[in-house]
Design a protein around this motif. Structure first.
Motif, mmCIF file in Angstrom:
data_model
loop_
_atom_site.group_PDB
_atom_site.id
_atom_site.type_symbol
_atom_site.label_atom_id
_atom_site.label_comp_id
_atom_site.label_asym_id
_atom_site.label_seq_id
_atom_site.Cartn_x
_atom_site.Cartn_y
_atom_site.Cartn_z
ATOM 1 N N PRO A 254 1.119 -1.286 0.041
ATOM 2 C CA PRO A 254 0.102 0.125 -0.170
ATOM 3 C C PRO A 254 0.885 1.295 -0.207
ATOM 4 N N ILE A 255 0.341 2.190 -0.721
ATOM 5 C CA ILE A 255 1.110 3.396 -0.848
ATOM 6 C C ILE A 255 0.517 4.512 0.300
ATOM 7 N N TYR A 256 1.575 4.852 1.232
ATOM 8 C CA TYR A 256 0.974 5.651 2.408
ATOM 9 C C TYR A 256 1.072 7.117 2.147
ATOM 10 N N SER A 257 2.163 7.641 1.342
ATOM 11 C CA SER A 257 2.334 8.782 0.955
ATOM 12 C C SER A 257 2.292 8.933 -0.283
ATOM 13 N N ARG A 258 1.136 9.604 -0.708
ATOM 14 C CA ARG A 258 1.009 9.779 -2.407
ATOM 15 C C ARG A 258 1.950 11.116 -2.739
ATOM 16 N N ARG A 259 2.824 11.790 -1.772
ATOM 17 C CA ARG A 259 3.443 12.727 -1.991
ATOM 18 C C ARG A 259 4.724 12.473 -2.561
ATOM 19 N N HIS A 260 5.185 10.910 -2.411
ATOM 20 C CA HIS A 260 6.452 10.470 -3.047
ATOM 21 C C HIS A 260 6.284 9.781 -4.336
ATOM 22 N N LEU B 261 -0.197 9.422 -7.721
ATOM 23 C CA LEU B 261 0.210 10.104 -7.094
ATOM 24 C C LEU B 261 -0.514 11.464 -6.947
ATOM 25 N N LEU B 262 -0.316 12.379 -6.118
ATOM 26 C CA LEU B 262 -1.079 13.639 -5.947
ATOM 27 C C LEU B 262 -0.442 14.654 -6.971
ATOM 28 N N THR B 263 -1.050 15.618 -7.424
ATOM 29 C CA THR B 263 -0.546 16.529 -8.330
ATOM 30 C C THR B 263 0.274 17.604 -7.501
ATOM 31 N N SER B 264 1.059 18.345 -8.088
ATOM 32 C CA SER B 264 1.691 19.248 -7.154
ATOM 33 C C SER B 264 0.544 20.302 -6.738
ATOM 34 N N GLU B 265 -0.391 20.576 -7.268
ATOM 35 C CA GLU B 265 -1.264 21.557 -6.708
ATOM 36 C C GLU B 265 -1.978 20.863 -5.659
ATOM 37 N N GLN B 266 -2.178 19.696 -5.525
ATOM 38 C CA GLN B 266 -2.830 19.125 -4.462
ATOM 39 C C GLN B 266 -1.839 18.926 -3.475
ATOM 40 N N VAL B 267 -0.665 18.742 -3.575
ATOM 41 C CA VAL B 267 0.529 18.832 -2.474
ATOM 42 C C VAL B 267 0.651 20.134 -1.759
ATOM 43 N N LYS B 268 0.508 21.157 -2.770
ATOM 44 C CA LYS B 268 0.635 22.603 -2.339
ATOM 45 C C LYS B 268 -0.654 22.955 -1.378
ATOM 46 N N ALA B 269 -1.838 22.398 -1.753
ATOM 47 C CA ALA B 269 -3.009 22.698 -1.111
ATOM 48 C C ALA B 269 -2.705 22.141 0.059
ATOM 49 N N MET B 270 -2.486 20.721 0.197
ATOM 50 C CA MET B 270 -2.380 20.187 1.569
ATOM 51 C C MET B 270 -1.331 20.848 2.390
ATOM 52 N N ASP B 271 -0.142 21.227 1.923
ATOM 53 C CA ASP B 271 0.661 21.840 2.911
ATOM 54 C C ASP B 271 0.180 22.952 3.517
#
Ligand SMILES: [Zn+2]
Length: 65
Positions: free
Chosen positions: A11-17, A32-42
């Motif tokens: 299982p993929i725990y972190s979709r940021r990697h 994976l998350l898109t860079s936009e999704q990662v940014k929004a999460m941050d």
């Protein structure tokens, strides 16, 4: 949809990697998350963190001290 490494099925725990934490295989972009999704999460995490620091809960702060 569940998120698993296509190579080792773990299982993929972190979709940021971009790579599997188990076998190091590159993960397909659709997992994976898109860079936009990662940014929004941050931004969201940062706001939560800030709020927690400004208004600490009495229980947790007294137990730490
Ligand atoms: Zn893997």
């Amino acid at each position: 949809m569940d998120f698993k490494c296509p190579k080792c099925q773990s299982p993929i725990y972190s979709r940021r990697h971009k790579k599997c934490g188990q076998c190091g295989a590159e993960l397909p972009p659709e997992l994976l998350l898109t860079s936009e999704q990662v940014k929004a999460m941050d931004v969201q995490l940062e706001q939560e963190d800030k709020r927690r620091r400004e208004f600490p809960l009495p229980d947790t702060s007294s137990s730490v001290l």
